[in-house]
Design a protein around this motif. Structure first.
Motif, PDB file in Angstrom:
ATOM      1  N   ARG A 134      -7.568  -0.461  13.466  1.00  0.00           N
ATOM      2  CA  ARG A 134      -6.976   0.876  13.347  1.00  0.00           C
ATOM      3  C   ARG A 134      -6.146   0.947  12.065  1.00  0.00           C
ATOM      4  N   ALA A 135      -5.627   2.118  11.781  1.00  0.00           N
ATOM      5  CA  ALA A 135      -4.639   2.293  10.721  1.00  0.00           C
ATOM      6  C   ALA A 135      -3.253   2.229  11.353  1.00  0.00           C
ATOM      7  N   PHE A 136      -2.267   1.721  10.611  1.00  0.00           N
ATOM      8  CA  PHE A 136      -0.926   1.582  11.181  1.00  0.00           C
ATOM      9  C   PHE A 136      -0.358   2.936  11.589  1.00  0.00           C
ATOM     10  N   ARG A 137      -0.730   3.983  10.879  1.00  0.00           N
ATOM     11  CA  ARG A 137      -0.193   5.312  11.198  1.00  0.00           C
ATOM     12  C   ARG A 137      -0.624   5.786  12.586  1.00  0.00           C
ATOM     13  N   GLU A 138      -1.583   5.079  13.206  1.00  0.00           N
ATOM     14  CA  GLU A 138      -2.028   5.429  14.553  1.00  0.00           C
ATOM     15  C   GLU A 138      -1.219   4.723  15.640  1.00  0.00           C
ATOM     16  N   LEU A 139      -0.159   4.027  15.279  1.00  0.00           N
ATOM     17  CA  LEU A 139       0.596   3.262  16.268  1.00  0.00           C
ATOM     18  C   LEU A 139       1.119   4.139  17.397  1.00  0.00           C
ATOM     19  N   ASP A 140       1.492   5.366  17.090  1.00  0.00           N
ATOM     20  CA  ASP A 140       2.034   6.225  18.150  1.00  0.00           C
ATOM     21  C   ASP A 140       1.028   6.465  19.263  1.00  0.00           C
ATOM     22  N   ALA A 141      -0.272   6.442  18.944  1.00  0.00           N
ATOM     23  CA  ALA A 141      -1.302   6.638  19.971  1.00  0.00           C
ATOM     24  C   ALA A 141      -1.522   5.374  20.798  1.00  0.00           C
ATOM     25  N   LEU A 142      -1.015   4.244  20.325  1.00  0.00           N
ATOM     26  CA  LEU A 142      -1.246   2.967  20.996  1.00  0.00           C
ATOM     27  C   LEU A 142      -0.081   2.550  21.892  1.00  0.00           C
ATOM     28  N   LEU A 143       1.049   3.233  21.751  1.00  0.00           N
ATOM     29  CA  LEU A 143       2.198   2.960  22.607  1.00  0.00           C
ATOM     30  C   LEU A 143       2.322   4.086  23.633  1.00  0.00           C
ATOM     31  N   ALA A 144       3.063   3.816  24.687  1.00  0.00           N
ATOM     32  CA  ALA A 144       3.133   4.762  25.807  1.00  0.00           C
ATOM     33  C   ALA A 144       4.527   5.365  25.935  1.00  0.00           C
ATOM     34  N   VAL A 200       0.856  -1.192   0.000  1.00  0.00           N
ATOM     35  CA  VAL A 200       0.000   0.000   0.000  1.00  0.00           C
ATOM     36  C   VAL A 200       0.889   1.239   0.000  1.00  0.00           C
ATOM     37  N   SER A 201       0.310   2.361  -0.352  1.00  0.00           N
ATOM     38  CA  SER A 201       1.061   3.615  -0.353  1.00  0.00           C
ATOM     39  C   SER A 201       0.208   4.693   0.309  1.00  0.00           C
ATOM     40  N   PRO A 202       0.778   5.444   1.248  1.00  0.00           N
ATOM     41  CA  PRO A 202       2.111   5.271   1.819  1.00  0.00           C
ATOM     42  C   PRO A 202       2.190   4.042   2.707  1.00  0.00           C
ATOM     43  N   ARG A 203       3.386   3.754   3.180  1.00  0.00           N
ATOM     44  CA  ARG A 203       3.619   2.537   3.958  1.00  0.00           C
ATOM     45  C   ARG A 203       2.664   2.406   5.147  1.00  0.00           C
ATOM     46  N   ASP A 204       2.473   3.505   5.881  1.00  0.00           N
ATOM     47  CA  ASP A 204       1.698   3.423   7.115  1.00  0.00           C
ATOM     48  C   ASP A 204       0.195   3.517   6.891  1.00  0.00           C
ATOM     49  N   ALA A 205      -0.250   3.399   5.615  1.00  0.00           N
ATOM     50  CA  ALA A 205      -1.678   3.339   5.320  1.00  0.00           C
ATOM     51  C   ALA A 205      -2.233   1.932   5.508  1.00  0.00           C
ATOM     52  N   ALA A 227      12.814  -9.856   3.629  1.00  0.00           N
ATOM     53  CA  ALA A 227      12.656  -8.659   4.460  1.00  0.00           C
ATOM     54  C   ALA A 227      12.044  -9.014   5.810  1.00  0.00           C
ATOM     55  N   PRO A 228      12.408  -8.283   6.879  1.00  0.00           N
ATOM     56  CA  PRO A 228      11.686  -8.366   8.144  1.00  0.00           C
ATOM     57  C   PRO A 228      10.411  -7.532   8.005  1.00  0.00           C
ATOM     58  N   THR A 229       9.329  -8.175   7.573  1.00  0.00           N
ATOM     59  CA  THR A 229       8.224  -7.456   6.949  1.00  0.00           C
ATOM     60  C   THR A 229       7.413  -6.578   7.897  1.00  0.00           C
ATOM     61  N   ALA A 230       7.423  -6.844   9.202  1.00  0.00           N
ATOM     62  CA  ALA A 230       6.683  -5.962  10.116  1.00  0.00           C
ATOM     63  C   ALA A 230       7.240  -4.548  10.072  1.00  0.00           C
ATOM     64  N   GLY A 231       8.517  -4.409   9.759  1.00  0.00           N
ATOM     65  CA  GLY A 231       9.134  -3.095   9.684  1.00  0.00           C
ATOM     66  C   GLY A 231       8.775  -2.317   8.435  1.00  0.00           C
ATOM     67  N   LEU A 232       8.154  -2.976   7.449  1.00  0.00           N
ATOM     68  CA  LEU A 232       7.848  -2.293   6.193  1.00  0.00           C
ATOM     69  C   LEU A 232       6.778  -1.218   6.349  1.00  0.00           C
ATOM     70  N   HIS A 233       6.011  -1.246   7.439  1.00  0.00           N
ATOM     71  CA  HIS A 233       4.910  -0.299   7.630  1.00  0.00           C
ATOM     72  C   HIS A 233       5.373   1.058   8.151  1.00  0.00           C
ATOM     73  N   PHE A 234       6.589   1.144   8.647  1.00  0.00           N
ATOM     74  CA  PHE A 234       7.040   2.372   9.296  1.00  0.00           C
ATOM     75  C   PHE A 234       7.510   3.397   8.267  1.00  0.00           C
ATOM     76  N   SER A 245     -12.755  -9.592   7.843  1.00  0.00           N
ATOM     77  CA  SER A 245     -12.652  -8.146   7.624  1.00  0.00           C
ATOM     78  C   SER A 245     -11.790  -7.789   6.419  1.00  0.00           C
ATOM     79  N   ARG A 246     -11.390  -8.805   5.673  1.00  0.00           N
ATOM     80  CA  ARG A 246     -10.657  -8.618   4.421  1.00  0.00           C
ATOM     81  C   ARG A 246      -9.326  -7.910   4.631  1.00  0.00           C
ATOM     82  N   TYR A 247      -8.618  -8.300   5.678  1.00  0.00           N
ATOM     83  CA  TYR A 247      -7.241  -7.829   5.845  1.00  0.00           C
ATOM     84  C   TYR A 247      -6.386  -8.405   4.726  1.00  0.00           C
ATOM     85  N   ARG A 248      -5.269  -7.743   4.456  1.00  0.00           N
ATOM     86  CA  ARG A 248      -4.305  -8.202   3.457  1.00  0.00           C
ATOM     87  C   ARG A 248      -3.213  -8.981   4.194  1.00  0.00           C
TER      88      ARG A 248
END
Length: 343
Positions: free
Chosen positions: A42-52, A20-25, A180-187, A329-332
Protein backbone atom coordinates in the motif's frame (compact mmCIF):
# COMPACT_ATOMS: atom_id res chain seq x y z
CA UNK A 1 20.74 -16.61 19.55
CA UNK A 2 23.31 -15.79 16.93
CA UNK A 3 23.45 -12.27 15.55
CA UNK A 4 23.89 -13.81 12.10
CA UNK A 5 20.35 -15.22 12.39
CA UNK A 6 19.14 -11.65 11.82
CA UNK A 7 21.06 -11.03 8.62
CA UNK A 8 19.68 -10.50 5.13
CA UNK A 9 21.08 -9.51 1.74
CA UNK A 10 20.46 -5.87 0.80
CA UNK A 11 21.61 -4.26 -2.46
CA UNK A 12 23.24 -0.94 -1.63
CA UNK A 13 21.12 0.94 -4.17
CA UNK A 14 18.01 0.24 -2.02
CA UNK A 15 19.38 2.35 0.86
CA UNK A 16 17.39 5.57 0.60
CA UNK A 17 19.57 8.66 0.27
CA UNK A 18 16.76 11.22 -0.01
CA UNK A 19 13.24 11.43 1.43
CA UNK A 20 10.22 11.06 -0.84
CA UNK A 21 7.88 14.00 -1.29
CA UNK A 22 5.35 14.36 0.13
CA UNK A 23 6.18 12.42 3.28
CA UNK A 24 3.22 10.05 3.05
CA UNK A 25 4.05 9.05 -0.55
CA UNK A 26 6.35 6.36 0.83
CA UNK A 27 5.31 2.74 0.44
CA UNK A 28 3.78 0.66 3.22
CA UNK A 29 4.07 -3.11 3.42
CA UNK A 30 1.26 -4.62 5.50
CA UNK A 31 2.28 -7.81 7.31
CA UNK A 32 -0.95 -9.46 8.46
CA UNK A 33 -1.47 -11.28 11.72
CA UNK A 34 -2.19 -14.59 9.94
CA UNK A 35 1.18 -16.02 8.79
CA UNK A 36 -0.61 -17.76 5.90
CA UNK A 37 -2.10 -14.50 4.60
CA UNK A 38 -0.40 -12.60 1.79
CA UNK A 39 1.59 -9.43 2.28
CA UNK A 40 -0.13 -6.29 1.03
CA UNK A 41 1.60 -3.38 -0.69
CA UNK A 42 0.00 0.00 0.00
CA UNK A 43 0.94 3.67 0.12
CA UNK A 44 1.62 5.15 3.56
CA UNK A 45 -1.09 7.76 2.99
CA UNK A 46 -3.59 4.87 3.17
CA UNK A 47 -2.78 4.15 6.83
CA UNK A 48 -6.05 5.66 8.01
CA UNK A 49 -7.95 2.94 6.11
CA UNK A 50 -5.87 0.24 7.82
CA UNK A 51 -6.51 1.33 11.41
CA UNK A 52 -9.83 1.13 13.21
CA UNK A 53 -11.89 3.62 15.22
CA UNK A 54 -10.82 3.33 18.85
CA UNK A 55 -7.21 2.43 18.05
CA UNK A 56 -4.55 4.52 19.81
CA UNK A 57 -1.56 5.76 17.80
CA UNK A 58 1.50 6.37 20.01
CA UNK A 59 4.22 8.59 18.52
CA UNK A 60 7.62 9.74 19.79
CA UNK A 61 7.73 13.55 19.95
CA UNK A 62 11.48 13.91 20.48
CA UNK A 63 13.26 16.51 18.35
CA UNK A 64 16.67 15.97 16.76
CA UNK A 65 19.27 18.52 17.84
CA UNK A 66 22.19 19.66 15.61
CA UNK A 67 24.33 17.21 17.54
CA UNK A 68 27.33 16.86 15.23
CA UNK A 69 30.13 19.35 15.92
CA UNK A 70 33.42 19.57 14.07
CA UNK A 71 36.38 21.21 15.79
CA UNK A 72 40.14 20.99 16.17
CA UNK A 73 42.60 20.05 18.89
CA UNK A 74 45.38 22.46 19.85
CA UNK A 75 47.67 20.42 17.60
CA UNK A 76 45.38 21.21 14.68
CA UNK A 77 44.00 17.70 14.36
CA UNK A 78 40.32 17.44 13.39
CA UNK A 79 37.82 16.24 16.00
CA UNK A 80 34.21 15.24 15.42
CA UNK A 81 31.88 15.24 18.42
CA UNK A 82 28.38 13.76 18.55
CA UNK A 83 26.43 15.18 21.49
CA UNK A 84 24.31 12.66 23.38
CA UNK A 85 23.07 14.02 26.70
CA UNK A 86 23.79 16.90 29.11
CA UNK A 87 24.51 16.13 32.77
CA UNK A 88 21.44 18.23 33.60
CA UNK A 89 19.23 20.64 31.65
CA UNK A 90 21.33 23.64 30.66
CA UNK A 91 24.58 22.05 31.91
CA UNK A 92 27.93 22.83 30.29
CA UNK A 93 28.90 19.15 30.68
CA UNK A 94 27.74 16.61 28.08
CA UNK A 95 28.19 12.93 27.38
CA UNK A 96 29.33 12.61 23.78
CA UNK A 97 30.89 10.31 21.25
CA UNK A 98 34.15 11.49 19.74
CA UNK A 99 36.31 10.70 16.77
CA UNK A 100 39.78 11.99 15.90
CA UNK A 101 42.83 10.92 13.92
CA UNK A 102 44.68 10.19 17.19
CA UNK A 103 43.25 9.02 20.54
CA UNK A 104 41.55 11.72 22.59
CA UNK A 105 42.88 12.15 26.11
CA UNK A 106 41.59 13.90 29.23
CA UNK A 107 42.44 17.59 29.21
CA UNK A 108 42.36 17.88 25.42
CA UNK A 109 40.97 21.26 24.39
CA UNK A 110 38.68 21.30 21.37
CA UNK A 111 38.17 24.59 19.55
CA UNK A 112 35.07 25.19 17.47
CA UNK A 113 34.50 28.32 15.41
CA UNK A 114 33.23 30.57 18.21
CA UNK A 115 33.38 28.45 21.38
CA UNK A 116 35.40 25.61 22.89
CA UNK A 117 35.27 22.53 25.09
CA UNK A 118 37.59 20.48 27.27
CA UNK A 119 37.52 16.70 27.20
CA UNK A 120 37.16 15.92 30.91
CA UNK A 121 36.82 12.14 30.97
CA UNK A 122 37.30 9.11 28.73
CA UNK A 123 34.36 6.79 29.38
CA UNK A 124 35.47 4.00 27.04
CA UNK A 125 33.96 2.58 23.89
CA UNK A 126 34.24 5.90 22.03
CA UNK A 127 32.31 7.80 24.74
CA UNK A 128 33.58 10.92 26.51
CA UNK A 129 32.53 13.61 28.95
CA UNK A 130 33.13 17.11 27.59
CA UNK A 131 32.71 20.50 29.29
CA UNK A 132 31.90 23.53 27.16
CA UNK A 133 33.00 27.10 27.92
CA UNK A 134 29.37 28.21 28.33
CA UNK A 135 26.05 26.81 29.46
CA UNK A 136 22.29 27.32 29.26
CA UNK A 137 20.86 29.43 26.46
CA UNK A 138 24.33 30.61 25.35
CA UNK A 139 25.47 27.02 24.78
CA UNK A 140 22.21 26.09 23.09
CA UNK A 141 22.62 29.01 20.68
CA UNK A 142 26.25 28.08 19.95
CA UNK A 143 25.31 24.46 19.18
CA UNK A 144 22.43 25.60 16.96
CA UNK A 145 24.79 27.93 15.11
CA UNK A 146 27.70 25.53 14.53
CA UNK A 147 26.21 22.06 14.88
CA UNK A 148 24.91 20.03 11.98
CA UNK A 149 22.11 17.52 11.70
CA UNK A 150 23.45 14.03 12.49
CA UNK A 151 22.29 12.11 9.42
CA UNK A 152 23.25 8.43 9.74
CA UNK A 153 26.48 7.29 8.02
CA UNK A 154 24.68 5.19 5.38
CA UNK A 155 23.28 8.45 3.95
CA UNK A 156 26.39 9.27 1.97
CA UNK A 157 26.02 13.02 1.70
CA UNK A 158 26.17 16.05 3.91
CA UNK A 159 22.87 17.32 5.31
CA UNK A 160 21.24 19.95 3.14
CA UNK A 161 18.71 22.71 3.91
CA UNK A 162 15.75 20.37 3.25
CA UNK A 163 16.94 17.89 5.90
CA UNK A 164 16.40 20.46 8.65
CA UNK A 165 12.68 19.93 8.11
CA UNK A 166 12.51 16.42 6.64
CA UNK A 167 14.68 14.74 9.32
CA UNK A 168 12.18 15.85 11.98
CA UNK A 169 8.73 14.37 12.48
CA UNK A 170 5.71 16.67 12.27
CA UNK A 171 5.11 16.05 16.00
CA UNK A 172 8.73 16.79 17.04
CA UNK A 173 8.55 18.95 20.16
CA UNK A 174 11.12 18.05 22.84
CA UNK A 175 14.79 18.65 21.82
CA UNK A 176 17.25 15.93 22.76
CA UNK A 177 17.82 13.26 20.08
CA UNK A 178 20.97 12.43 18.16
CA UNK A 179 18.87 10.61 15.52
CA UNK A 180 15.30 10.81 14.30
CA UNK A 181 12.55 8.34 15.29
CA UNK A 182 12.24 7.54 11.61
CA UNK A 183 8.87 5.74 11.50
CA UNK A 184 7.30 9.09 12.36
CA UNK A 185 8.83 10.78 9.32
CA UNK A 186 6.05 9.43 7.05
CA UNK A 187 3.22 11.30 8.78
CA UNK A 188 1.76 14.55 7.48
CA UNK A 189 -0.70 16.90 9.19
CA UNK A 190 -3.29 15.85 6.61
CA UNK A 191 -2.84 12.13 7.37
CA UNK A 192 -3.05 12.80 11.11
CA UNK A 193 -6.29 14.73 10.50
CA UNK A 194 -7.77 11.83 8.51
CA UNK A 195 -6.79 9.39 11.27
CA UNK A 196 -8.51 11.61 13.83
CA UNK A 197 -11.62 11.88 11.65
CA UNK A 198 -11.71 8.07 11.47
CA UNK A 199 -11.77 7.88 15.26
CA UNK A 200 -8.13 6.87 15.75
CA UNK A 201 -6.85 8.51 18.94
CA UNK A 202 -3.28 9.84 19.17
CA UNK A 203 -0.87 10.47 22.01
CA UNK A 204 2.87 11.04 22.35
CA UNK A 205 5.68 9.72 24.52
CA UNK A 206 9.27 10.96 24.43
CA UNK A 207 12.40 8.87 24.01
CA UNK A 208 15.58 10.77 23.15
CA UNK A 209 17.30 8.61 20.55
CA UNK A 210 20.90 7.78 21.40
CA UNK A 211 23.42 4.97 21.10
CA UNK A 212 21.01 2.44 22.59
CA UNK A 213 19.06 2.73 19.35
CA UNK A 214 21.72 3.22 16.69
CA UNK A 215 24.94 1.49 17.82
CA UNK A 216 25.70 -1.77 15.96
CA UNK A 217 26.08 -5.11 17.74
CA UNK A 218 29.73 -6.14 18.00
CA UNK A 219 29.24 -9.57 19.59
CA UNK A 220 28.54 -12.91 17.89
CA UNK A 221 25.59 -13.76 20.10
CA UNK A 222 22.57 -11.63 20.92
CA UNK A 223 22.88 -12.33 24.65
CA UNK A 224 26.33 -10.72 24.85
CA UNK A 225 25.09 -7.33 23.65
CA UNK A 226 24.34 -4.61 26.21
CA UNK A 227 22.12 -1.67 25.31
CA UNK A 228 23.08 1.87 26.31
CA UNK A 229 20.56 3.75 28.43
CA UNK A 230 18.27 6.30 26.84
CA UNK A 231 16.01 8.90 28.50
CA UNK A 232 12.27 8.70 28.13
CA UNK A 233 9.14 10.29 29.53
CA UNK A 234 5.53 9.14 29.57
CA UNK A 235 3.20 12.12 30.10
CA UNK A 236 0.14 11.69 32.31
CA UNK A 237 -2.01 12.29 29.22
CA UNK A 238 -0.35 9.34 27.46
CA UNK A 239 -0.94 7.05 30.44
CA UNK A 240 -4.61 8.08 30.51
CA UNK A 241 -4.98 7.55 26.75
CA UNK A 242 -3.40 4.10 27.07
CA UNK A 243 -5.81 3.14 29.87
CA UNK A 244 -8.78 4.41 27.86
CA UNK A 245 -7.73 2.42 24.77
CA UNK A 246 -7.42 -0.76 26.84
CA UNK A 247 -10.82 -0.11 28.42
CA UNK A 248 -12.60 0.28 25.07
CA UNK A 249 -10.78 -2.65 23.43
CA UNK A 250 -8.81 -0.49 21.01
CA UNK A 251 -5.39 -1.51 19.75
CA UNK A 252 -2.24 0.33 20.84
CA UNK A 253 -0.35 1.11 17.62
CA UNK A 254 3.25 2.11 18.29
CA UNK A 255 4.93 4.33 15.72
CA UNK A 256 8.53 3.18 15.64
CA UNK A 257 10.77 1.01 17.77
CA UNK A 258 11.52 3.90 20.16
CA UNK A 259 7.82 4.15 21.03
CA UNK A 260 7.75 0.37 21.55
CA UNK A 261 10.73 0.50 23.89
CA UNK A 262 9.21 3.37 25.85
CA UNK A 263 5.83 1.64 26.20
CA UNK A 264 7.31 -1.72 27.12
CA UNK A 265 9.67 -0.09 29.65
CA UNK A 266 6.84 1.82 31.34
CA UNK A 267 4.24 -0.97 31.20
CA UNK A 268 3.08 -2.61 34.40
CA UNK A 269 0.26 -4.94 35.36
CA UNK A 270 -1.73 -1.83 36.33
CA UNK A 271 -1.24 0.00 33.03
CA UNK A 272 1.34 2.54 31.88
CA UNK A 273 3.47 4.34 34.47
CA UNK A 274 3.63 8.08 33.84
CA UNK A 275 6.80 10.08 34.45
CA UNK A 276 10.45 10.20 33.40
CA UNK A 277 12.69 7.15 33.22
CA UNK A 278 15.75 5.60 31.69
CA UNK A 279 15.74 2.38 29.73
CA UNK A 280 18.26 -0.10 28.42
CA UNK A 281 15.58 -2.61 27.44
CA UNK A 282 16.72 -5.00 24.71
CA UNK A 283 13.70 -6.59 23.06
CA UNK A 284 14.51 -9.87 21.33
CA UNK A 285 12.49 -12.95 20.34
CA UNK A 286 10.89 -14.39 23.44
CA UNK A 287 9.88 -11.00 24.86
CA UNK A 288 6.30 -10.90 26.16
CA UNK A 289 4.72 -7.71 24.87
CA UNK A 290 2.48 -6.04 27.42
CA UNK A 291 1.72 -2.67 25.84
CA UNK A 292 1.82 -2.87 22.02
CA UNK A 293 -0.67 -4.50 19.63
CA UNK A 294 0.46 -3.15 16.25
CA UNK A 295 3.66 -1.54 14.98
CA UNK A 296 4.46 0.99 12.26
CA UNK A 297 8.18 0.85 11.53
CA UNK A 298 10.80 1.39 8.85
CA UNK A 299 12.97 -1.31 7.29
CA UNK A 300 16.02 -1.72 9.50
CA UNK A 301 19.68 -2.61 9.16
CA UNK A 302 20.75 -6.26 9.07
CA UNK A 303 21.92 -7.62 12.46
CA UNK A 304 20.54 -4.57 14.28
CA UNK A 305 18.75 -4.37 17.62
CA UNK A 306 15.86 -2.72 15.77
CA UNK A 307 15.40 -5.67 13.44
CA UNK A 308 15.54 -8.00 16.44
CA UNK A 309 12.75 -6.03 18.11
CA UNK A 310 10.56 -6.34 15.01
CA UNK A 311 11.30 -10.09 14.84
CA UNK A 312 10.33 -10.38 18.51
CA UNK A 313 7.05 -8.62 17.75
CA UNK A 314 5.93 -10.53 14.66
CA UNK A 315 8.15 -13.63 14.44
CA UNK A 316 11.59 -13.94 12.89
CA UNK A 317 10.55 -16.19 10.00
CA UNK A 318 7.67 -13.94 9.00
CA UNK A 319 9.65 -10.69 9.35
CA UNK A 320 12.72 -11.92 7.47
CA UNK A 321 10.44 -13.29 4.77
CA UNK A 322 8.82 -9.86 4.50
CA UNK A 323 12.26 -8.27 4.23
CA UNK A 324 13.15 -10.60 1.34
CA UNK A 325 9.88 -9.59 -0.34
CA UNK A 326 10.74 -5.92 0.26
CA UNK A 327 14.09 -6.38 -1.49
CA UNK A 328 12.39 -8.16 -4.41
CA UNK A 329 9.80 -5.37 -4.64
CA UNK A 330 12.49 -2.68 -4.51
CA UNK A 331 11.38 -1.04 -1.28
CA UNK A 332 13.57 1.79 -0.01
CA UNK A 333 15.40 0.96 3.23
CA UNK A 334 16.44 2.68 6.46
CA UNK A 335 15.84 6.22 7.74
CA UNK A 336 14.47 7.87 4.59
CA UNK A 337 13.01 4.63 3.28
CA UNK A 338 9.62 2.95 3.23
CA UNK A 339 7.61 1.46 6.10
CA UNK A 340 5.82 -1.64 7.37
CA UNK A 341 2.65 -2.17 9.40
CA UNK A 342 2.74 -5.30 11.56
CA UNK A 343 -0.07 -6.62 13.74
Amino acid sequence: MKVSDFDYALPEELIAQEPVSPRDASRLMVVPRDPAAALAHRAFRELDALLAPGDLLVMNDTRVIPARLTGAKESGGKVEVLLLEPDAPGSARWKAMGQASKPLRPGARIAFQAFSAVLEEVLGGGFYRVRFDREGAALEAAIAREGSLPLPPYIRRAPGPADAERYQTVVARVPGSAAAPTAGLHFTPELLARLAARGVERTCVTLHVGPGTFLPIRSDTVEEHRMHEERYEVPEAAARAFAAARARGGRVVAVGTTSVRTLESAASEDGLRAGPGRTSIFITPGHRFRAVDALVTNLHLPRSTLLMLVCAFAGSERVLGAYRAAVESRYRFFSYGDAMLLV
